[in-house]
Scaffold this motif. Structure first.
Motif, PDB file in Angstrom:
ATOM      1  N   ASN A  12       0.809  -1.217   0.000  1.00  0.00           N
ATOM      2  CA  ASN A  12       0.000   0.000   0.000  1.00  0.00           C
ATOM      3  C   ASN A  12       0.849   1.277   0.000  1.00  0.00           C
ATOM      4  N   GLU A  13       2.118   1.170  -0.387  1.00  0.00           N
ATOM      5  CA  GLU A  13       3.020   2.320  -0.379  1.00  0.00           C
ATOM      6  C   GLU A  13       3.720   2.510  -1.723  1.00  0.00           C
ATOM      7  N   PRO A  30       5.900  -3.093  -4.559  1.00  0.00           N
ATOM      8  CA  PRO A  30       6.320  -3.556  -3.233  1.00  0.00           C
ATOM      9  C   PRO A  30       7.552  -4.458  -3.320  1.00  0.00           C
ATOM     10  N   GLY A  31       8.311  -4.459  -2.245  1.00  0.00           N
ATOM     11  CA  GLY A  31       9.481  -5.331  -2.220  1.00  0.00           C
ATOM     12  C   GLY A  31      10.567  -4.826  -1.290  1.00  0.00           C
ATOM     13  N   LEU A  32      11.684  -5.534  -1.323  1.00  0.00           N
ATOM     14  CA  LEU A  32      12.860  -5.208  -0.534  1.00  0.00           C
ATOM     15  C   LEU A  32      13.860  -4.501  -1.453  1.00  0.00           C
ATOM     16  N   TYR A  33      14.348  -3.340  -1.027  1.00  0.00           N
ATOM     17  CA  TYR A  33      15.218  -2.519  -1.867  1.00  0.00           C
ATOM     18  C   TYR A  33      16.477  -2.106  -1.099  1.00  0.00           C
ATOM     19  N   TRP A  34      17.488  -1.692  -1.879  1.00  0.00           N
ATOM     20  CA  TRP A  34      18.767  -1.222  -1.340  1.00  0.00           C
ATOM     21  C   TRP A  34      18.834   0.292  -1.406  1.00  0.00           C
ATOM     22  N   PHE A  45       4.941   7.169   0.609  1.00  0.00           N
ATOM     23  CA  PHE A  45       3.626   7.779   0.484  1.00  0.00           C
ATOM     24  C   PHE A  45       2.603   6.677   0.308  1.00  0.00           C
ATOM     25  N   ASP A  46       1.437   6.908   0.842  1.00  0.00           N
ATOM     26  CA  ASP A  46       0.357   5.928   0.788  1.00  0.00           C
ATOM     27  C   ASP A  46      -0.229   5.840  -0.611  1.00  0.00           C
ATOM     28  N   LYS A  47      -0.509   4.621  -1.083  1.00  0.00           N
ATOM     29  CA  LYS A  47      -1.173   4.408  -2.379  1.00  0.00           C
ATOM     30  C   LYS A  47      -2.694   4.376  -2.232  1.00  0.00           C
ATOM     31  N   ARG A  48      -3.154   4.180  -1.018  1.00  0.00           N
ATOM     32  CA  ARG A  48      -4.593   4.038  -0.781  1.00  0.00           C
ATOM     33  C   ARG A  48      -5.314   5.374  -0.935  1.00  0.00           C
ATOM     34  N   ILE A  49      -6.630   5.299  -0.924  1.00  0.00           N
ATOM     35  CA  ILE A  49      -7.443   6.511  -0.975  1.00  0.00           C
ATOM     36  C   ILE A  49      -7.392   7.161   0.402  1.00  0.00           C
ATOM     37  N   LEU A  50      -7.080   8.455   0.414  1.00  0.00           N
ATOM     38  CA  LEU A  50      -6.916   9.211   1.650  1.00  0.00           C
ATOM     39  C   LEU A  50      -8.060  10.205   1.814  1.00  0.00           C
ATOM     40  N   ASP A  51      -8.306  10.618   3.042  1.00  0.00           N
ATOM     41  CA  ASP A  51      -9.407  11.530   3.360  1.00  0.00           C
ATOM     42  C   ASP A  51      -8.906  12.942   3.612  1.00  0.00           C
TER      43      ASP A  51
END
Length: 181
Positions: A12-13, A30-34, A45-51
Motif C-alpha cells: 500500500n506504499e 512492493p518489495g525489498l530494496y537497497w 507515500f500511501d497508495k490508498r485513498i486518503l481523506d
C-alpha cells in the motif's frame, strides 16, 4: 551494516529515494530494496485513498440563500515525485488542497440555486466541483476520486427515508419553512 542499507516498500506504499535531499529513484512496486546508508534516505507515500475534511463554510447560492456546508474529498497520490516537490508529505495536503476545494466550492455552489443544491442537481454539482479540484490538484501529484458536501438540510433529507409517515410530514413542513426563510 546491511540492515541500514535495506528498506521495504509495502503493497500500500510508494517510495522516493532521496540522495542528499534530491530525488534519485521512484519505487511503486512492493518489495525489498537497497539504498546507500547515510547518503540516501527514503520517503514513503500511501497508495490508498486518503481523506481530507474541510472546515464548515457558509456559501451563498445564486438565489442569495445561505447554506452552511462541510466538504470532504477522497484522494490518491498518483505522482509521488510531483507530490514530494509540491507538498512534501501527507500532513501538508490540508493546507495546500483546502483553499483549492474552498474556491471550487464557492464557484460551483455560488452559481446554483438553493433548490439545485439540496435536491435537483446535487450529484452533478459534486462532480463539477471534483473536476475543478482535480484540474487544480494536478500540480500536487494527486487526484480526487470522490467529493461530497454535507449540509444541515442535506443530512435531514438523507434521514427522510427512515422516518414514519407522520415524522415525514413534520420534517417536510419544517424543511419547507427553513427553505422559505
Amino acid at each position: 551494516a546491511a540492515y541500514f542499507a535495506l528498506f521495504v516498500v509495502h503493497v500500500n506504499e510508494q517510495a522516493i529515494v532521496l540522495e542528499f535531499g534530491k530525488p534519485v529513484r521512484i519505487i511503486s512496486e512492493p518489495g525489498l530494496y537497497w539504498k546507500i546508508p547515510v547518503v540516501q534516505t527514503v520517503d514513503t507515500f500511501d497508495k490508498r485513498i486518503l481523506d481530507l475534511d474541510t472546515d464548515e463554510k457558509e456559501v451563498t447560492a445564486a438565489d442569495q440563500k445561505r447554506l452552511k456546508v462541510d466538504a470532504f474529498a477522497r484522494y490518491r497520490i498518483v505522482d509521488p515525485l510531483l507530490f514530494y516537490q509540491a507538498v512534501r508529505d501527507e500532513r501538508s495536503v490540508r493546507s495546500r488542497l483546502s483553499p483549492v476545494i474552498e474556491s471550487a466550492l464557492r464557484r460551483v455552489l455560488g452559481s446554483a440555486t438553493f433548490t439545485d443544491l439540496v435536491r435537483d442537481k446535487r450529484e452533478a454539482l459534486m462532480k463539477q466541483i471534483a473536476k475543478q479540484v482535480n484540474e487544480e490538484g494536478k500540480e500536487f501529484g494527486l487526484i480526487v476520486d470522490y467529493f461530497g458536501v454535507i449540509d444541515e438540510l442535506g443530512e435531514a433529507l438523507d434521514l427522510y427515508t427512515s422516518l414514519s409517515e407522520f415524522e415525514r410530514e413534520d420534517l417536510s413542513s419544517t424543511l419547507t419553512g427553513a427553505a422559505e426563510e
